[in-house]
Structure formats: C-alpha cells, structure tokens
Design a protein around this motif. Structure first.
Motif, short mmCIF file in Angstrom:
data_model
loop_
_atom_site.label_atom_id
_atom_site.label_comp_id
_atom_site.label_asym_id
_atom_site.label_seq_id
_atom_site.Cartn_x
_atom_site.Cartn_y
_atom_site.Cartn_z
N ILE A 107 0.62 -1.20 -0.13
CA ILE A 107 0.16 0.10 -0.11
C ILE A 107 0.84 1.16 0.04
CG2 ILE A 107 -1.84 1.21 1.17
CD1 ILE A 107 -2.66 -1.43 2.55
N ARG A 108 0.47 2.13 -0.68
CA ARG A 108 1.28 3.58 -0.88
C ARG A 108 -0.06 4.54 -0.54
NH1 ARG A 108 5.54 5.01 -5.31
NH2 ARG A 108 6.67 3.81 -4.17
N PHE A 109 0.66 5.55 0.00
CA PHE A 109 -0.33 6.85 0.52
C PHE A 109 0.15 8.25 -0.17
CE2 PHE A 109 -0.30 3.50 3.89
CZ PHE A 109 -1.79 3.25 4.03
N ASN A 110 -0.78 8.99 -0.61
CA ASN A 110 -0.63 10.30 -0.83
C ASN A 110 -0.20 11.20 0.31
OD1 ASN A 110 -0.96 10.43 -3.76
ND2 ASN A 110 -3.21 10.59 -3.49
N LYS A 111 -0.52 10.91 1.48
CA LYS A 111 0.06 11.59 2.66
C LYS A 111 0.29 10.84 3.54
CE LYS A 111 -3.69 15.22 2.02
NZ LYS A 111 -4.91 15.91 2.60
N LYS A 112 1.01 11.41 4.86
CA LYS A 112 1.52 10.36 5.89
C LYS A 112 0.42 10.06 6.44
CE LYS A 112 6.32 12.69 6.33
NZ LYS A 112 7.00 13.29 6.94
N THR A 113 0.58 8.61 7.30
CA THR A 113 -0.65 7.93 7.93
C THR A 113 -0.66 8.99 9.06
OG1 THR A 113 1.19 6.76 8.88
CG2 THR A 113 -0.21 5.82 7.19
N PRO A 114 -1.75 9.08 9.79
CA PRO A 114 -2.17 9.96 10.86
C PRO A 114 -1.71 9.61 12.16
CG PRO A 114 -4.09 8.71 10.50
CD PRO A 114 -3.09 8.55 9.24
N ASP A 115 -1.69 10.19 13.17
CA ASP A 115 -1.17 9.94 14.56
C ASP A 115 -2.07 8.87 15.03
OD1 ASP A 115 0.55 12.14 14.32
OD2 ASP A 115 -0.59 13.67 15.41
N GLY A 116 -1.20 8.12 15.60
CA GLY A 116 -2.00 6.76 16.23
C GLY A 116 -1.84 5.60 15.14
N GLY A 117 -1.53 5.84 13.76
CA GLY A 117 -1.47 4.93 12.91
C GLY A 117 -2.90 4.42 12.18
N LEU A 118 -2.52 3.25 11.46
CA LEU A 118 -3.77 2.86 10.86
C LEU A 118 -3.85 1.27 11.08
CD1 LEU A 118 -4.28 4.52 7.34
CD2 LEU A 118 -5.46 5.07 9.40
#
Length: 624
Positions: free
Chosen positions: A470-481
């Motif tokens: 998986i690749r994201f356009n933005k960094k994953t949020p605080d707390g992760g996914l």
C-alpha cells in the motif's frame, strides 16, 4: 375426353366468328355450330367405346428396384440404434400429474435453548445443545435478545438535566459480539475472531439490498450512506427505558452454519459468544463513558428435522465407510498495524501457507477499532491511498498497482474492481455502494485470485506467500492505521461414524521443509515461520520420544539450535560426580538414540521454557 371438348369448343368459336364476318346472324350461327359440335363429340365418344370394349386401358408402369449399397462393416462396430422421436407435452395440459412427494423427512420443528451460564453484563454466553435424535438445519440458526442501556450520562441544559443522545453501532445484532467459538463433542471445530467485522463485511458486500432492508432490519441493519459522517443516527437511537429493551433477532454468521446440509444426530454442540466493549457498541457526542449496554432474554433458536428411520439407518451404515462432509467458505480475518508518519506499507507478509481465493482489504482507525464513543467503528475511510497491490505466490494482482486519487475524486478502477472481483456483475447482485459512498466510509479493495470465480466449485490448493503493498498520498495520521484483511478459503468439516472431526498428524520438521530450508535461518525468517504456526488449526502437539504433550503456545526460538543450546543435566549417562552441561543434540542422541538431521535448525520453545527439536515434535492439525 377433356382435350377433345376443348378442341371442339375452339373450332366452334372460330366458325361462329367467320359466319358473323360473312354477314350471318350471331344467334343463328351459334345455334347451328353448337348442334354440330354436340353431334361430333357424341360420335367420337361412341367410337372410343367401340375400340376399348367399354374399359379404360391400364397404364403400364415399370417398377424401379433400388440397388442396395454395400457397406463394409468394421470389426467391433455396432449399428447405431435409430433415434426415437420424443414427444413433449406442455405442463398446461398435464391435468392428471401431481408434484413429487418427499418421504425422507417426517417432521420439522423449532427448538429454543437458553444459555447454560448466567447472563452477565460482560459475558461470555455459552449454549450447550445436547440432542441425540434430531438432524439440525444449521443455516436456520438465530439468536434473539434485548439490548438495554444503563448509567446514562446526563447533562445540564437550562437547569434541567437531559440524557446524552446515544445510538448503537450499525447491525448491533452481529456487531455486539467480538468472538464466537463452535465445538462438536467438546472438540473446537471453529473459532471466529473479529466476528463483528466479518459479519458486517460479509453482509454489506454479499447480501442483497432487499435482504438488508427487509429481514436483517430485525438485527438492526440500517443504510447510513446519507449520514455516515455523523455520530448520531435517529433510527438507531437508544433510550434508557428500564425493563423494555431493543428487541433483536439475528442469524449466526458462522461459516460452518452456511450450508444446506443437515447436521447428523448424536453430536453435542457447544457455542460460546464473547461480546464487544461498550465503547465499540455505542456512539455518542460524549467521550467519557456516557452509558453502558447489556443484554437480556438471550435465546438460541435452531431448526430440528426428524428423518424417517429407514433413511437414518441407511445414513448410519454409510457413515461406517465414508465420513459426512460439510464444505463451506472459510473466512480468516487478519489485522496489520501501519505505524504513523508512513507514506507506504512495503510488501507485508499476510500468509505463508495456502493461497486464498479472494482477499478484501479495508483501512480503519485503530482507536475506533478498539472502541471509542465518538468514532464509528465501521467507518472504512480511504485515508488517501494512492496505490495498492497484492502478491500471491509470485503472481501480482493486478499486474499494475491500482491507482487512486481521492482528492480529485479519481478512483474509478478501485471502485469498478469492487464489483467485478466480488462477482457482482456475473451474479447480478449489487452491494449498493455508490461512487460517492466508496470514498465516504466504504473503501474496500478486492482481489480475486481464482482462475474462474465459481462459488460452487473448489480451487486447487496452492502454497505460497501472500503479501500486501500500500502507498499513501499523505503520511499516515497520529496513532497509525489498521489494515483489516479478510481472506476467503475453501474449507470442510468431516464427521465419521464415531462423531469425531477429521484431523491429520504431521511432523513439524516435515511441515517446515515445505516452506524452505530449516538450518541457519535469520531472525526475520523465524518470525515469519512463527506467524505461519499461529495460523494453523493445531489441536494437540506432543514429544514423539516420550509422548508428553507440548503447550499450544509454543514458538520457534530466535537464537537456540540443537547444537548451540546447552543446559545442565543429571540424567545421561549416569550422573558423574559433578554436574555437566550437555547440548540438546547430544541429549536426544544419548537418551533416546535419536540422530538429529538438522542440528542447526531453530528449537521449539513452549510456555514453560522447555526446548524441543523440530524433528521430534508432532502436530495434530484439524482440516477444514
């Protein structure tokens, strides 16, 4: 005769025309020529009769004889039988036929069971079905209960205290439970972890809209596509009403129960249900425990069928030679943690054994998954995924990663594959997820790994490694996914004449050899093998040298091998004057006369710290 009359009429007409042209009267000429023509015809007829004697001569016919074709018959070939003509009668005219009658079943009835333990607010809830005479129709199994609220938080508004508005999670009949265990004759045959998510995804993507809005509304299913981002939904609002609660009836979403086959009698069924926490089941604007939810009047309803004695005896005789087989689609749920601040998840190993038929991936907030009053636990947001791809056994699905751009609303490929890979286009079934809903909480990425998606057939078993990228356009949020991965396999439960489920005994070293070499493994490789061990349905493990059992929580050691691991021993050979250290390899050679072929392979460490070489460990694995 007809030819003669025609000729005479023609000649008479010509004579009449000539007379009229000469100046005679037409009437006189017609009478004269008609009389002459009549006399001429009579004379001709009399002449013919005189020649033939009053009989009509027979016409000579030559009979043609067809020559038969001589066909050389080949040796061993028989003449094909003539095709019989089949007559078909439409059912509209079949006035004397009746439908066929079933003679195998004598009676069917509903049976209701109560929990064998007290209904505590925190559970668990256990049902024991001890029955020795009935066949059970497993796909007609339901739970009924009432949901209540207690300790509702109240807030002060203008001098009056009002209760905080609270709603339950969608599909509360199924999402109230977190885990369900099924046992036959005290043997665990199925363990459904993450039951709430499996039931929700299976219903959302697999059931028709009529079923969800009709029958499953009794389990409190609601389509919240118009207000998914809101915390409160009016039609799911709960009230603290004392004894009266929210009445719920829900089917059991257990894969072994999704079959049309009847469960044979003389089987004790044990069903254990574990509930989710209050923060998972409730939604509110208040984060600090606004209320608690509990259930009452919990009942299990099963459909029992009485089979005629002759059919029952025939089935028992067949069971002596062939076990009863119950195939089903086995669903496995795995959760992968994605750390915060990451822009991609490199190819992460999901499984290292059998390749699945289909894989469904969805991303969810870890806090909501653990339980939060202010967050929807069933909100599968897109989280700005830009690329996603699956690698199964060296084959990449799809060959090029699925491209998504949710900011500019460009995700048609992922949305179309949701319908295509689920088989919704060929089966004419629709999960009712629109293009807008896909980016607003229904972002599921589906990968179909079968050659021909036929739900009525099994796929050939293929072993390999399944990985997710998986690749994201933005960094994953605080707390992760959390990446929730739902995989589909072919499964089967078999029961013999003694009511035992079928299993297989394998040597641990032989099983590990199917995944590669055993010696000089890296710590990362050993961790992957431990994950593979945890995914097995191990019923029992034991030491083959002395038959002593080994705990089910055992795992491979990262640094200990039969050659490198030493311990203090006073048993072999006869204890000397002082204690001495002995290696695991020498211990088994001297005490059990067992020569280890893989002295540099990792040892198996149980929960007590005891070490075992892989070659002397045997596993009893249940086959689904």
């Amino acid at each position: 005769m007809g030819v003669s009359v025609g000729r005479e009429v023609l000649d008479s007409s010509i004579r009449v025309a000539n007379d009229v042209a000469s100046g005679d009267s037409f009437k006189q000429s017609l009478n004269r020529n008609a009389s002459n023509s009549y006399n001429s015809l009579v004379n001709r007829a009399i002449g013919k009769l005189g020649q033939t004697g009053g009989r009509r001569p027979k016409r000579r016919t030559t009979r043609r004889v067809k020559k038969k074709k001589t066909v050389r018959k080949s040796a061993g070939r028989k003449k094909a039988a003539p095709r019989k003509k089949v007559t078909r009668v439409t059912p509209n005219i079949c006035l004397f036929d009746t439908p066929p009658s079933q003679v195998a079943f004598s009676k069917g009835k509903w049976m209701t069971f109560s929990p064998s333990n007290p209904i505590e607010p925190k559970g668990p809830y256990t049902f024991n079905v001890f029955d020795s005479a009935h066949f059970f129709q497993l796909n007609k199994t339901y739970l009924t209960f009432k949901a209540h609220l207690s300790s509702v938080k109240k807030k002060d508004e203008g001098g009056t205290k009002t209760a905080v508005p609270i709603s339950h999670t969608n599909f509360i009949g199924a999402t109230f439970f977190n885990q369900v265990k099924l046992s036959y004759n005290n043997v665990l045959v199925y363990d459904s972890s993450h039951y709430a998510y499996k039931a929700y995804i299976q219903t959302l993507l697999g059931e028709s809209d009529e079923m969800k809005e009709g029958f499953l509304s009794a389990a409190r299913w609601s389509n919240d596509e118009d207000s998914l981002g809101a915390v409160l939904v009016d039609k799911r609002r709960l009230q603290e009403d004392g004894t009266n609660g929210l009445d719920i009836c829900t089917p059991l979403f257990l894969e072994p129960f999704q079959t049309d086959k009847l469960l044979i009698p003389h089987i004790n069924i044990q069903l254990t249900l574990y509930r989710n926490n209050d923060a998972f089941c409730l939604e509110s604007t208040e984060a600090d425990a606004p209320a608690k939810i509990f259930i009452s009047d919990l009942k299990l309803h099963m459909r029992a069928i009485d089979v005629v004695p002759s059919a029952t005896i025939a089935l028992e005789n067949r069971l002596r030679t062939t076990p009863a087989q119950y195939p089903f689609k086995n669903l496995k749920m795995k959760v992968i943690t994605i750390p915060p601040g990451r822009t991609e998840l490199p190819f992460n190993v999901l499984y290292q054994d059998i390749l699945p038929r289909r894989v469904i991936v969805g991303l969810i907030d870890p806090e909501a998954m653990e339980g939060s009053f202010t967050k929807n636990a069933l909100n599968f947001a897109h989280h700005d995924v830009s690329e996603i791809q699956l690698d199964a056994g060296g084959t990449v699905y799809p060959p090029q990663p699925i491209q998504c751009d949710f900011v500019n609303k460009n995700y048609a490929q992922a949305f179309a594959r949701l319908y295509e890979e689920l088989g919704a286009l060929s089966e004419k079934s629709c999960p009712r997820i629109t293009y807008k809903m896909f980016r607003n909480g229904y972002a599921f990425y589906v990968f179909n790994l079968t050659a021909m998606d036929n739900p009525n057939s099994w796929e050939l078993i293929q072993s390999g490694t399944t990985q997710l990228y998986i690749r994201f356009n933005k960094k994953t949020p605080d707390g992760g996914l959390n990446a929730c991965v739902l995989s589909e396999y072919d499964g089967m439960i078999t029961i013999d004449a003694f009511r035992n489920t079928t299993y297989v005994d394998v040597n641990l070293a032989s099983y590990m050899l199917m995944m590669g070499r055993l010696e000089n493994l890296s710590p990362a490789r050993i961790q992957d093998l431990n994950q593979s061990l945890k995914s097995l349905n191990i019923v029992q493990s034991w030491n083959a040298c002395n038959g002593c059992p080994i705990g089910l929580g055992a795992e491979l050691s990262l640094d200990a091998t039969p050659r490198s691991h030493h311990f203090i021993n006073n048993v072999i050979p006869k204890p000397p004057a002082r204690r001495r250290s002995v290696s695991t390899k020498r211990y088994f050679e001297e005490k059990y006369q067992v020569r280890l072929n893989y002295p540099n392979s990792p040892l198996l460490r149980d929960t007590t710290g005891s070490m075992y070489p892989l070659e002397i460990v045997w596993l009893r694995i249940r086959i689904y």
